[in-house]
Design an enzyme around this catalytic site. Structure first.
Site: not given
Length: 224
Positions: A9, A182, A7
């Site tokens: 961001d 995250d 991922d």
């Protein structure tokens, strides 16, 4: 194939590139600061809560961009990279990607942020394979505000990765897959990965990772 998925961001970057692009467009005078900030914060809260309508968000996020020419947009993005993204390219994140590359892994960034914002960022990480939200183009060849195909968001990341594998004659069983993320928005793909890594996780994902025995990686000090 050993596949290392990231991922973007708050995983490889300590910021949200989509949200930051919105703030940047306000700073350069493309959007009304009060109204844009209000709407941007509202969409971001929905993203964090897992209630985002990604189609509505992409229309909003590309609204200012669509008022400018491709050349103007490219120039603005170059400035965005210099002023916002490059100062946030952390050495530990760059080294993590490089370790997988050195091990011979196929490295891929898979993000719910659109291709316009993220392709130059993926290139800054030295990653050529990017799965991002693809943007439809209108008769004039410029972005229309709509999403092309399946958005790479939540369950859509699983679908888009499956398409990526199929295009290479591969299936899930042909890969040894590590996925760094995250966010609980990425649970569908984390649960499919052979090696899920909760990276700079929010409180909800950290708790899930602890319960399931997933690896937890805090790349950035503020996420620890």
């Amino acid at each position: 194939m050993k596949l290392a998925l990231f991922d973007l961001d708050h995983t490889l970057l300590p910021i949200d590139s989509d949200y930051s692009w919105g703030q940047f467009t306000t700073r350069i005078g493309w959007t009304d600061p009060v109204e844009f900030t209000r709407r941007n914060d509202e969409f971001f809260a929905h993203y964090q809560a897992g209630t985002l309508d990604v189609h509505d968000y992409v229309r909003f996020a590309t609204e200012a961009l669509r008022r400018y020419s491709p050349d103007q947009a490219a120039a603005a993005h170059e400035r965005f990279m210099a002023e916002v993204i490059r100062p946030n390219l952390q050495p530990q994140a760059l080294e993590l990607v490089q370790r997988h590359r050195d091990a011979g892994d196929q490295v891929l960034i898979i993000t719910a942020t659109n291709e316009f914002v993220t392709r130059p960022i993926a290139q800054a990480f030295g990653v050529t394979e990017l799965i991002a939200i693809e943007l439809e183009r209108g008769p004039d060849g410029w972005y229309s505000g709509e999403i092309r195909g399946t958005p790479s968001f939540r369950e859509g990341k699983v679908a888009r990765l499956q398409q990526w594998l199929a295009a290479r004659g591969l299936g899930w069983d042909d890969c040894d897959m590590t996925f760094y993320s995250d966010s609980t928005n990425d649970l569908p793909l984390l649960e499919r990965a052979h090696h899920p890594v909760a990276t700079n996780p929010g409180a909800a994902l950290r708790e899930i990772a602890q319960q399931r025995g997933w690896r937890i990686l805090d790349l950035f000090p503020e996420s620890a």
